[in-house]
Design a protein around this motif. Structure first.
Motif, PDB file in Angstrom:
ATOM      1  N   SER A 117      44.775 -10.004   6.706  1.00 19.09           N
ATOM      2  CA  SER A 117      45.156  -8.852   5.619  1.00 19.09           C
ATOM      3  C   SER A 117      44.679  -7.969   6.638  1.00 19.09           C
ATOM      4  CB  SER A 117      45.341  -8.758   4.550  1.00 19.09           C
ATOM      5  OG  SER A 117      43.822  -8.332   4.359  1.00 19.09           O
ATOM      6  N   THR A 118      44.775  -6.683   6.712  1.00 16.22           N
ATOM      7  CA  THR A 118      45.099  -5.578   7.392  1.00 16.22           C
ATOM      8  C   THR A 118      44.422  -4.179   6.622  1.00 16.22           C
ATOM      9  OG1 THR A 118      46.983  -5.636   9.103  1.00 16.22           O
ATOM     10  CG2 THR A 118      45.600  -3.725   9.345  1.00 16.22           C
ATOM     11  N   ASP A 119      43.581  -3.493   6.777  1.00 19.13           N
ATOM     12  CA  ASP A 119      42.383  -2.906   5.946  1.00 19.13           C
ATOM     13  C   ASP A 119      43.912  -1.415   6.587  1.00 19.13           C
ATOM     14  OD1 ASP A 119      40.883  -0.711   5.455  1.00 19.13           O
ATOM     15  OD2 ASP A 119      39.641  -2.026   4.954  1.00 19.13           O
ATOM     16  N   ARG A 120      44.448  -0.897   6.050  1.00 19.24           N
ATOM     17  CA  ARG A 120      44.950   0.167   5.725  1.00 19.24           C
ATOM     18  C   ARG A 120      44.426   1.397   5.989  1.00 19.24           C
ATOM     19  NH1 ARG A 120      50.132  -1.229   8.179  1.00 19.24           N
ATOM     20  NH2 ARG A 120      50.641   1.123   7.638  1.00 19.24           N
ATOM     21  N   GLU A 121      43.091   1.389   5.030  1.00 13.70           N
ATOM     22  CA  GLU A 121      42.116   2.692   4.875  1.00 13.70           C
ATOM     23  C   GLU A 121      41.619   2.802   6.304  1.00 13.70           C
ATOM     24  OE1 GLU A 121      42.251   4.983   2.787  1.00 13.70           O
ATOM     25  OE2 GLU A 121      43.955   4.858   1.728  1.00 13.70           O
ATOM     26  N   ALA A 122      40.793   1.453   6.672  1.00 12.60           N
ATOM     27  CA  ALA A 122      40.078   1.278   7.765  1.00 12.60           C
ATOM     28  C   ALA A 122      40.942   1.737   9.056  1.00 12.60           C
ATOM     29  CB  ALA A 122      39.356   0.622   7.737  1.00 12.60           C
ATOM     30  N   GLN A 256      42.113  -9.784   8.797  1.00 15.04           N
ATOM     31  CA  GLN A 256      41.086  -9.668   7.973  1.00 15.04           C
ATOM     32  C   GLN A 256      41.412 -10.063   6.694  1.00 15.04           C
ATOM     33  OE1 GLN A 256      42.132  -4.806   8.551  1.00 15.04           O
ATOM     34  NE2 GLN A 256      40.150  -4.628   9.902  1.00 15.04           N
ATOM     35  N   THR A 259      40.275  -6.640   1.075  1.00 15.16           N
ATOM     36  CA  THR A 259      39.500  -5.610   0.658  1.00 15.16           C
ATOM     37  C   THR A 259      39.003  -5.550  -1.054  1.00 15.16           C
ATOM     38  OG1 THR A 259      41.535  -4.194  -0.151  1.00 15.16           O
ATOM     39  CG2 THR A 259      40.598  -3.975   2.535  1.00 15.16           C
ATOM     40  N   TRP A 260      39.471  -6.280  -1.480  1.00 11.11           N
ATOM     41  CA  TRP A 260      38.738  -5.992  -2.860  1.00 11.11           C
ATOM     42  C   TRP A 260      37.384  -7.464  -2.463  1.00 11.11           C
ATOM     43  CZ3 TRP A 260      38.090 -11.556  -4.007  1.00 11.11           C
ATOM     44  CH2 TRP A 260      39.612 -12.157  -3.176  1.00 11.11           C
ATOM     45  N   ARG A 262      35.113  -6.721  -1.127  1.00 12.27           N
ATOM     46  CA  ARG A 262      33.939  -4.973  -0.670  1.00 12.27           C
ATOM     47  C   ARG A 262      33.178  -4.704  -2.618  1.00 12.27           C
ATOM     48  NH1 ARG A 262      36.871  -2.278   4.001  1.00 12.27           N
ATOM     49  NH2 ARG A 262      36.618  -3.941   5.494  1.00 12.27           N
ATOM     50  N   GLY A 272      33.581  -7.676   6.665  1.00  4.01           N
ATOM     51  CA  GLY A 272      33.692  -8.214   5.494  1.00  4.01           C
ATOM     52  C   GLY A 272      34.556  -9.198   5.119  1.00  4.01           C
TER      53      GLY A 272
END
Length: 397
Positions: A117-122, A256, A259-260, A262, A272
């Motif tokens: 996946s890609t952490d769009r926020e980061a 990546q 994100t969940w 974290r 992560g």
């Protein structure tokens, strides 16, 4: 002494989990209940994504056969995605794919092998404007859903495309995109590989990286060794103050973990991922295992996604050993992994130890092996097998 049913929940349908299911087709204890939580449809086999981009295959033709494998493994498939983990209460909170009410899946043993996946926020913090203006390589399902729009644009006018990244994913993507647009689009499309400050093919041996550079030059793909600072409607802003004008920026950095993760008490690596020991077991929660993009080895060994067949064999053994209360088996990463890098559908580069090969026959070899891996069930791999033996399906005795 064990009594009753042990509940094993597998989150994600990655290649290591497919190895686990393959083992269960041969031996499934009656008191082990297995549930796979993964979004539909069946996943696209990641190594074949460049071939889909290049137009050689459709996405549906490259999906891994899960239904038959699950039936043979006597495992249940819950179509959906993980929202959160309650490790103390041993519950997985999930959102079903049909949009219904949230689910709770109880577990005794838990394993993670999720899609990249890609952490769009980061990404947005590092490259302002990327969320609105860029197309991310991961997750693959979303990327492949949007890629046809880029091809349609190329039918209307020549495009300038910038692929941002320096690793294998970015390299294979820029070669595939160049082949597709030059074959189907209007003449004049320009392809640029922006390394974003990283060393081109830096994870590969120097002589392999040199082969990559020569092939990029031969195929008239530009390379810019500049760090990116932002993305606008006009193009990509560079650290040297310049603006690379482009129609479509494609972000193809490292894959990546979700994100969940974290939001869980699991011990995590800096990136992560779940921090795992040599048994693919969480360093903080012994009933949790992880592999692939969701895991990172505790120590200098690096990410666990490089050799999924070998990792999956170790994961399968250790999940069943943990279920039976038997000793776990350490996973020893292979010293000389087999690397095959696609440079379009007519050329590929292979490296194994000191051996190197390049050409159309390597591309055909790579394609044939990866197509075989989409069949169900996949062969159960012996962790001691060499890369060549694993590609030809050496079984566990």
């Amino acid at each position: 002494m064990r009594s009753g049913i042990t509940r094993l929940v597998l989150i994600g349908a990655g290649p290591a989990h497919r190895e686990v299911l393959a083992r269960l087709t041969r031996h499934h204890p009656a008191d082990l209940q297995v549930t796979l939580l993964a979004p539909p449809p069946a996943p696209v086999h990641e190594p074949l994504v460049p071939a889909v981009v290049a137009g050689r295959y459709t996405a549906d033709a490259c999906r891994v056969g899960l239904s038959g494998l699950l039936t043979l493994a006597h495992a249940r498939w819950v179509p959906g995605r993980c929202l959160a983990l309650d490790l103390e209460g041993r519950r997985v909170h999930a959102a079903p794919a049909d949009g219904g009410a949230a689910l709770e899946l109880p577990f005794d043993l838990l394993s993670l092998d999720t899609a990249a996946s890609t952490d769009r926020e980061a990404l947005e913090q590092r490259l302002p404007g990327a969320r609105e203006q860029a197309l991310a390589r991961y997750p693959s399902e979303a990327f492949l859903g949007l890629w046809p729009r880029v091809v349609d644009m190329a039918h209307e006018r020549p495009l300038s495309i910038a692929v941002i990244g320096s690793g294998a994913a970015a390299i294979e993507l820029v070669f595939a995109a160049a082949q597709r647009l030059r074959a189907e689009g209007l003449p004049g499309s320009i392809l640029t590989l922006l390394t974003d400050g990283g060393a081109l093919a830096g994870e590969l041996p120097p002589d392999v990286a040199s082969r990559v550079r020569r092939e990029l030059k031969r195929q008239r793909i530009h390379v810019l060794n500049e760090r990116c600072t932002g993305i606008t409607v006009e193009g990509v802003r560079l650290a040297n103050g310049a603006l690379l004008r482009c129609d479509v920026p494609l972000v193809a950095g490292a894959a990546q973990a979700p994100t969940w993760l974290r939001g869980t008490p699991l011990a995590l690596a800096e990136g992560g991922q779940v921090l795992v020991n040599r048994f693919q077991q969480s360093t903080s929660h012994p009933n949790v295992f992880a592999a692939g993009h969701a895991a990172r080895r505790d120590g200098p060994a690096g990410p666990e996604a490089a050799d999924p067949a070998r990792t999956g064999a170790a994961l399968a053994h250790n999940l069943l050993a943990a279920f039976a209360g038997q000793p776990l088996k350490p996973h020893r990463p292979v010293q000389h992994p087999l690397t095959r890098l696609s440079c379009g559908t007519e050329c590929a580069i292979a490296a194994w130890g000191p051996l190197r090969a390049q050409g159309a026959w390597v591309a055909r070899w790579k394609d044939r092996a990866e197509r075989q891996e989409t069949a169900a069930p996949p062969p159960l791999m012996d962790e001691t097998a060499s890369p060549t033996q694993r590609r030809h399906g050496r079984p566990v005795n």
